[in-house]
Design an enzyme around this catalytic site. Sequence first.
Site, short mmCIF file in Angstrom:
data_model
loop_
_atom_site.label_atom_id
_atom_site.label_comp_id
_atom_site.label_asym_id
_atom_site.label_seq_id
_atom_site.Cartn_x
_atom_site.Cartn_y
_atom_site.Cartn_z
N THR A 105 -51.67 63.37 -7.70
CA THR A 105 -50.32 63.49 -8.65
C THR A 105 -49.97 64.61 -9.74
O THR A 105 -51.75 64.37 -10.22
CB THR A 105 -50.45 62.35 -9.02
OG1 THR A 105 -50.35 60.83 -8.31
CG2 THR A 105 -49.68 61.38 -10.11
N GLU A 137 -50.18 54.45 -6.12
CA GLU A 137 -49.93 54.87 -4.78
C GLU A 137 -48.76 54.45 -4.33
O GLU A 137 -48.29 53.78 -3.34
CB GLU A 137 -50.44 53.63 -3.95
CG GLU A 137 -52.23 53.18 -3.68
CD GLU A 137 -52.43 54.45 -2.86
OE1 GLU A 137 -51.27 54.63 -2.04
OE2 GLU A 137 -53.81 55.42 -3.27
N ASP A 150 -44.43 54.58 -7.24
CA ASP A 150 -44.07 53.59 -7.76
C ASP A 150 -42.99 52.38 -6.91
O ASP A 150 -42.24 52.75 -6.03
CB ASP A 150 -43.32 54.53 -8.33
CG ASP A 150 -41.46 53.48 -8.88
OD1 ASP A 150 -42.89 53.45 -10.22
OD2 ASP A 150 -41.14 52.97 -8.48
#
Lengths: 768, 768
Positions: free
Chosen positions: A281, A559, A561
């Site tokens: 991310t 993991e 949205d």
Amino acid sequence: MDITFNNDPKLALLLPILYHAWQDNELSTNEYKAIANFINNQDWLTKAEKEFLKSKINADVPPSRSELFQWREKIETAFAGGAKAASLTDLGILIANAERPALNEEDIKNYAPGVAQLEQQFGIIGSEAIADYRPKGKTLTQQHNTQNSFDIAEMTAFLDGDNANIINKVKSIISREEFNPVVDPDVTAFREKVLDWCKVLAKEGLGGYAYPKAQGGQGDMEAYFAIMETLSYQDLSLVIKFGVQFGLWGMSILFLGTEKHHKKYLEQIGSLELPGCFAMTETHHGSNVKGIHTTATYNHATRSFIVNTPEKYDRKEYIGNAATHGEAATVFAKLVIDGKDYGVNAFIVPIRNIEKQVLPGITIEDCGHKMGLNGVDNGIIYFDNVEIPYENMLDKFASVSEDGAFESSIPSDNRRFFTMLGTLVGGRIGIPRSALAAGKTGLATAIKYSDKRRQFGPEGGNEVPILNYRMHQKRLMPYLSNAYALTFALQYLTKRFINRSEDDMQEIEALAAGLKSYTTWNVRDMLQECREACGGKGYLSENRIDDLKNDTEIYTTFEGDNTVLMQLTAKNRLGEYRKEFGEMNVSTIFNYVVEQAKTGITEKNPFATRNTDETHLKDPAFHLQAFKYRERELTASAARRFKKLVDDGLDGFDAANIMHPHMLQISEAYLERIILEQFHAKINGLTDPALSEVLTRLYSLFALNKIDEHKAWYLEQGYMEGVKTKAIRKLVSQLCWETRQDAVPLVDAFNIPKNCLGAIATTKIAQA
Amino acid sequence: MDITFNNDPKLALLLPILYHAWQDNELSTNEYKAIANFINNQDWLTKAEKEFLKSKINADVPPSRSELFQWREKIETAFAGGAKAASLTDLGILIANAERPALNEEDIKNYAPGVAQLEQQFGIIGSEAIADYRPKGKTLTQQHNTQNSFDIAEMTAFLDGDNANIINKVKSIISREEFNPVVDPDVTAFREKVLDWCKVLAKEGLGGYAYPKAQGGQGDMEAYFAIMETLSYQDLSLVIKFGVQFGLWGMSILFLGTEKHHKKYLEQIGSLELPGCFAMTETHHGSNVKGIHTTATYNHATRSFIVNTPEKYDRKEYIGNAATHGEAATVFAKLVIDGKDYGVNAFIVPIRNIEKQVLPGITIEDCGHKMGLNGVDNGIIYFDNVEIPYENMLDKFASVSEDGAFESSIPSDNRRFFTMLGTLVGGRIGIPRSALAAGKTGLATAIKYSDKRRQFGPEGGNEVPILNYRMHQKRLMPYLSNAYALTFALQYLTKRFINRSEDDMQEIEALAAGLKSYTTWNVRDMLQECREACGGKGYLSENRIDDLKNDTEIYTTFEGDNTVLMQLTAKNRLGEYRKEFGEMNVSTIFNYVVEQAKTGITEKNPFATRNTDETHLKDPAFHLQAFKYRERELTASAARRFKKLVDDGLDGFDAANIMHPHMLQISEAYLERIILEQFHAKINGLTDPALSEVLTRLYSLFALNKIDEHKAWYLEQGYMEGVKTKAIRKLVSQLCWETRQDAVPLVDAFNIPKNCLGAIATTKIAQA
């Protein structure tokens, strides 16, 4: 002689109404006046009687407290002989007749209608008012309680299945005093404690369970999920730290790397000698992983990669294990060769030395205090042209040849990217299983407390356990049925993942993305109800619902949205539907039309849409038909709607935007159909009649509660009429009432270690 | 010469489908085979052409990455001239025609159907697939943004109304640096900090605002509520500590005591020289206050009371200000004279001396760490026969005469109890107002962030602010409309309370109990959506949603559990309904029947139930009719159902138990009707057309969203048909889309101090 209630039976007739007026707190001054006026207008009363009565209904001169006591005594005495009355007027007659001179039939016929009129005029429901004065038998609500209709240990064995051994091993570890959940810890100390817990687990051999035996593991992926799940009863920071280290970090090496990486890293990871991170991310690209900006640029001269963060917000954010403990990271970056972008690939980048000093070129910031999971050290990582050797590319799906050319067995960047991500789908299985275990911990705490906690009761009777209230049951029992239903569905998902073939993968990914979302949202709502169901006690940290709630809160986001994942699932379903339709030849189209017509005849005919017969409503065939109808119809209408929007000239992106809420419904309908089928399949295999009975009831509750939740949709479709949806609501309430008796044994069957439950679940409460 | 895509236009026809098959990740190995088979069966292709095409669709030998690039280029070139295509087949024709030799009409007629068949067989929606390759104009979704259609300061003034001065004063105080919200504080230090904050407020004269001028106050109760509300932007521990001290403790003296108490205590309380508690709740009697066990026994000899906790769980629990700071408490206890119980009364009991040492006979425990509000020192108090002087009885409604007799102007224990509690209804006004301010803080944070945060976008286009996604709008815009609606409703409640008459009180109590529950549940859900809408950022403490959520979490429980309060409200409504019915004479019954018939004619006729005309759907008259119909019908049917249950022989307590969920709906329908009316009344008074326009849209969104939420009920009743409920859903989505443009200015109008918003609301985010 003055007239009194004692010597004038006519007055006695009115006594219950007068008492009722004074004892409750609902009449206003004007209403007292209105009663006095009414009395004035009754021609069956003498002037003296009127004056007496009016003196008793004067808001300025209320009767004394002891006079009210006397009135009450008269009322209770009249009832004492077992006499019956249906209204305050009836009660008045009883009192009048208890006095001398008694009233005769004629008197009653003359006087009672006026009294009854007064009673009605003030909106008193006689039967209700009278209930307050009637000597109490036991009410149904008081008598309801916990039964032991099945063998709890057998239910536990049924739930644990093949994984009973590893589950019991983990439970025995977390039952140790050193694993007692911590309340309000200091963040710094807590991070170390969680690391220490992880070390204990690694030492017990639990870390690398899923890794190959050659690397010190057990090659048992299913057990890995069972471990994650069981640890979730105890502390969710531990679970996430465990998952980051052994799952994300270790399994990125396992699945994206090749043998050389396995040999070099896996054993050290499983033993926790090498703590690491999973750096995917970026601040600006949370859900949109394909859009990340970090680069890994190939250097022909040195056969190395330069990993770099181009702009501030391209930094890796929210990376677990990064803020304090991680020594290396799997970093996702765009591979660049000779200025050409070859899509997202994964690389191992060292970030700290063994003394935990951050390496040159790396900058790490702490994400700071979070709503929960504060035992996990989330951090932000920046790379300033960090050089890593050629071997650090995880090269299962792509590599750079000796002459610096990009090589991959999967030519499409898109497809390669999704194949890579697909191997990591395990996270979307571990997370919902962990969430559900947390939810069960809250549910067990709330249900066990509600079975003991008493509040309110019938006038003069004992207070009643709050779990006996229908409203309270409606809050908790459906979640109990969901908890069982989701247990089986997630076991099914796990087994499909373990036994996957390549052709299965897309469906499994869609199912995992969907069940991850569906479960974590469900647990969010479940824990919310648990908190409120425990009232103020639910707010105390010693009862754990706060941590369970706050820790799992982010499960709906990480993991993937949930809203985004549900779109993915729906896209897959829509794709499948289109293929099915596209592949139709004349005979399949004929079958489809016949099928549609059959639905019309068997499910949407006026008898079926209005059928409120309990046998029908509890029939699994009805449930499955209804669930399937919903799934099919939502999918088909989405395909039609989307086509229409685009045909009408809307850009595909705009059309998709409009369709988002519809897409969510497709996923939900699909997931619920799967969950229903798995629940049903599971109880079909049961041989113990006691287990079968209680689980069948729970299954019916699950099925009907879902139909009840979606009744607006069914009504809109004309699939059911109001008379049927109302019957279903009533049946749901009845099933909640019945399930309440099994509720405590049903949560006891989760066999959650005592130290992991909220304090109120295990403390004995003295009866009020 | 080998055949290639470049020299054989027939092959070019198929190129888009082949590219589509490779570039997406949705086809399985078998599906590649199926395409190859399909090609084999096309008699319009030569053998060589078939071999070539099959070589391009062989899963074992995929085209190279650079070959895929070339294909893509061809596709984009074909489109470049502004050519139009509606499917991959159309696109194929474009490409074929771009090559030499081009296809003629006849060729196209011969070849295209086969290509189209293939496209269809694989469930490809051509218009959708093609959208990915089409050169992008700006999509609607990208172009949508924030507008400034009204004057923000004017809206703020409109919201603040008469209380603007005090609101601005409080805002200027909490904007000071010393009032910056604290992240993750140490509990002990935080309690002191909150006390210090309270002292600053007391020094600014805000503590005793509601007290009489004679006691140093301003006699301004309305301003007191505005203070509580405004403080809620900053820190909710402060609000609750403030409310315990100046509200519960101070106002129990003000409302339950008489002049001697006012003179002795109020000034010290307002200045915070005398910190105190409000000790009502007992461990075993949370919601059931009438059932408390603590006793105050009158001693004739000494004219004093002995306050005692009979059993362990009769202790006072969860008492704010008790664990560390409180020096006295208003204690609710059953008054006992000569062994006789005279019901619940209130007494002032000193609990600590000025050195904060706990007094003899008093035992205090700390409630410990909580989910939130850890700046409030909640404690547990036990009384071991503590003697207090005669004057310490708060004797507004009851007293003990010199000769030891109980005296009261309200003879009924029940009624006296409710009259006492009624004076404390202010808490049920302050709490929802505080909750709503907290909700607005979260909403402002989430909306301002979502306006800036970009994620995903059309292929090749810029990423889009997430607030432009319909799904995201659906999550936040209805709550924005609720926030405005509830602001007006709570202002209305406040004014009714301030201007109350005795006859109003029951209705005001019911309304306060209901709005407290309705608002706090709404804020719970609002903040949940805000957290999720901000993704991982919403989980970071610096963004405040965690504290806002965790602090307000208990608002649904304290000042009366919401579920219990909603029953109270419903009971009042049902009572009113019965009275109305009871008072009916022939002419009112006639009117009622006419009214019912009119509803049948005007609202439930087939035209009305199917009316999807937008003017009708946006018509306030339609909204009010629908809300009123729901309220009336739910109330009437509850009365019928209850009567039937009891007539069928059920005990009243059991019948009430079954009715709980129905009762909740009555309250909800009643409250929503009030909220709707107040919202409408408020915008009716507006003169500024810009404000009027934006608020009218928000009003429509509120009204239609509620109808949409209850559509299952309306459908069950036959009040609307599916065609109408679907039109409403669509209109709600459209109103969300439109409101999005005003969303940022609408939350800016709350004028929340910058330091109180989440960091993400005020940090500039670089555009991705």
